[in-house]
Scaffold this motif. Structure first.
Motif: not given
Length: 73
Positions: A1-17, A53-63
Motif C-alpha cells: 500500500m502506498a504511503s501518504v508521503s508518496q502521495f505528497v511527493l507526487t502532488l509536489l512533483g505534478v505541481l513542479f511539472c 534546455v534547462l526547463l526540459l531537463s528539469l521536467l525530465l528529471l521530475a518525471f
C-alpha cells in the motif's frame, strides 16, 4: 500500500511539472513580444534556447523521479 508521503511527493512533483510548463510558455511569449526581428533572434539565442534546455531537463528529471518513486511498489 502506498504511503501518504508518496502521495505528497507526487502532488509536489505534478505541481513542479505544471510550473515548469508555465515557465516554458512564459519564455516563448517573452521571445515573441520583442519589438523587432533582430531582438527576437537575440532573445531566442540568449534566453529561450538555454532556458528551454534547462526547463526540459528539469521536467525530465521530475518525471524520472516520480516514476522511481512509484516503481518500488
Amino acid at each position: 500500500m502506498a504511503s501518504v508521503s508518496q502521495f505528497v511527493l507526487t502532488l509536489l512533483g505534478v505541481l513542479f511539472c505544471v510550473g515548469d510548463v508555465a515557465a516554458l510558455g512564459f519564455l516563448l511569449t517573452w521571445q515573441e513580444r520583442a519589438p523587432s526581428p533582430d531582438l527576437r533572434r537575440l532573445r531566442l539565442l540568449r534566453g529561450v534556447l538555454p532556458g528551454t534546455v534547462l526547463l526540459l531537463s528539469l521536467l525530465l528529471l521530475a518525471f524520472t523521479q516520480l516514476m522511481l518513486l512509484w516503481s518500488s511498489h
